[in-house]
Design an enzyme around this catalytic site. Structure first.
Site, PDB file in Angstrom:
ATOM      1  N   GLU A  53      31.023  48.686 -19.651  1.00  0.00           N
ATOM      2  CA  GLU A  53      31.735  48.942 -20.887  1.00  0.00           C
ATOM      3  C   GLU A  53      31.626  50.413 -21.298  1.00  0.00           C
ATOM      4  O   GLU A  53      32.609  51.024 -21.736  1.00  0.00           O
ATOM      5  CB  GLU A  53      31.174  48.059 -22.015  1.00  0.00           C
ATOM      6  CG  GLU A  53      31.272  46.574 -21.739  1.00  0.00           C
ATOM      7  CD  GLU A  53      30.013  45.993 -21.138  1.00  0.00           C
ATOM      8  OE1 GLU A  53      29.608  44.897 -21.563  1.00  0.00           O
ATOM      9  OE2 GLU A  53      29.428  46.637 -20.237  1.00  0.00           O
ATOM     10  N   ALA A 155      24.580  30.289  12.749  1.00  0.00           N
ATOM     11  CA  ALA A 155      25.600  30.477  13.785  1.00  0.00           C
ATOM     12  C   ALA A 155      25.349  29.430  14.853  1.00  0.00           C
ATOM     13  O   ALA A 155      24.293  29.425  15.486  1.00  0.00           O
ATOM     14  CB  ALA A 155      25.532  31.881  14.382  1.00  0.00           C
TER      15      ALA A 155
END
Length: 385
Positions: A53, A155
């Site tokens: 911000e 994997a």
């Protein structure tokens, strides 16, 4: 798509640019809009650096007067490493704030919105809330449960093997898939393996992205008896991260001292069934503000974490190979379950493809018949981030 949605998408896209760099803070993006013109943007880049911000307001300058600020999480209202964003918003003359979610941090948790409303600023909450919650799933888990967000990377072959019966596992997947894994490492605070993985593969556990970019996560080896070889590549370290060996009091003190002399940090933890208490280990990591853990271990460590409800997310690569073999290792070993009614389900599955390899991303949830508790909190919404 209305204007509020469109500009919130922009804030979310900005927030994503901080992935892997803001821990223990959330990913935050901010957009200042005057009329229909974007006059300032920013994203939080690192803990201790200016908040999104503040950056966006600074870029907007005088054009922030009477403008609308879009931000994906409630602006802070407390003094932390930096000052409160609410005061900067009020001082800049912002007329309206549109936010996606309330900050779950108890130091904020609605106080930011209250402060803005007290100053006469209009506040709209809940725009693209589901997307915003998923984007900050790591922060929400860490700040509400005091535990890191844990992802397991696997994997495996088409028949569910992570190596041959002789222990060979390099490489099951192709180059594109492995580059994605290195991006995951770059975005993680910690990479964790068990000692068997080190003994078998001697990995470096570093980030190796194309072009040499990326940061190395802190490397954690779960090794109850300090069997880590003194010449293991992970012992040699990396310029930007350390190595932690998690042991029990069964570990030989002399071996631990030698490893410490070589720069390995030793953490002694309680034992559960003669193995490191991984829940206690996760709590230790959270105390160090390490909020996200990527596990690239073998079946024993993976199942232990899953069984204890510590796994939040799964990244499962499937390669078009068939390995076979009763003794070939699988992604989840351990004792297993006796009944399918007690199996985990994986929710919100997403699929990606990397050349010939498939990647399934999802969130494990224990069955209703199981006594195990879910790792993930109720961070509802689309999980495609």
């Amino acid at each position: 798509m209305d204007a509020d949605d469109r500009f919130m998408w922009m804030a979310l896209d900005l927030a994503r640019q901080g992935r892997g760099r803001t821990s223990p803070n959330p990913l935050v993006g901010a957009v200042v809009v005057q009329g229909t013109e974007v006059v300032g943007t920013g994203y939080h880049q690192a803990a201790g650096s200016p908040h999104a911000e503040v950056i966006a307001l600074k870029k907007a300058g005088e054009k922030a007067e009477g403008a609308t600020l879009y931000v994906n999480i409630e602006p802070c209202s407390h003094h932390g490493r930096t000052g409160p964003c609410t005061e900067a918003i009020i001082k800049a003359g912002i007329n309206r704030v549109v936010a996606a979610i309330q900050d779950p941090n108890p130091l904020v948790s609605g106080r930011g919105f209250t402060r803005l409303r007290e100053a006469g600023i209009k506040v709209k909450e809940g725009v693209l809330e589901h997307k915003a919650r998923r984007l900050n799933e790591v922060f929400i888990k860490y700040i509400t449960a005091g535990m890191p967000f844990v992802g397991i990377k696997v994997a495996m072959s088409l028949d569910g093997k992570i190596g041959t019966m002789a222990g060979e596992s390099h490489w099951i997947t192709g180059d594109k898939a492995r580059q994605f894994v290195h991006r995951l490492r770059d975005q993680s605070d910690v990479i964790m393996v068990g000692i068997e993985t080190v003994l078998k593969d001697d990995p470096r556990l570093t980030t190796r992205l194309e072009g040499g970019e990326g940061k190395d996560p802190v490397r954690v080896i779960v090794d109850s008896n300090a069997r880590l070889p003194l010449d293991a590549r992970v012992v040699e370290g990396s310029p930007s991260s350390g190595a932690i060996l998690a042991v029990t009091d069964q570990a030989p003190p002399d071996k631990c001292r030698i490893l410490e002399d070589k720069g390995v940090e030793i953490i002694t933890l309680p034992a559960v069934k003669n193995r490191v208490d991984v829940r206690a280990l996760m709590k230790k990591l959270a105390e160090r503000e390490l909020t996200t853990v990527l596990v690239e271990g073998g079946g024993t460590l993976n199942f232990s974490l899953l069984e204890q409800g510590l796994v939040d997310k799964l990244f499962v690569f499937i390669a078009p190979q068939i390995i076979g073999g009763e003794k070939s290792p699988t992604p989840f070993a351990g004792a297993g379950i006796e009944s399918l009614s007690k199996a985990w389900t994986v929710e919100d599955l997403e699929m990606k493809q990397f050349e010939q390899d498939l990647l399934l991303i999802g969130y494990p949830v224990p069955s209703k018949d199981s006594s195990r508790s879910a790792a993930g909190l109720n961070i509802s919404g689309d999980r495609s981030n």
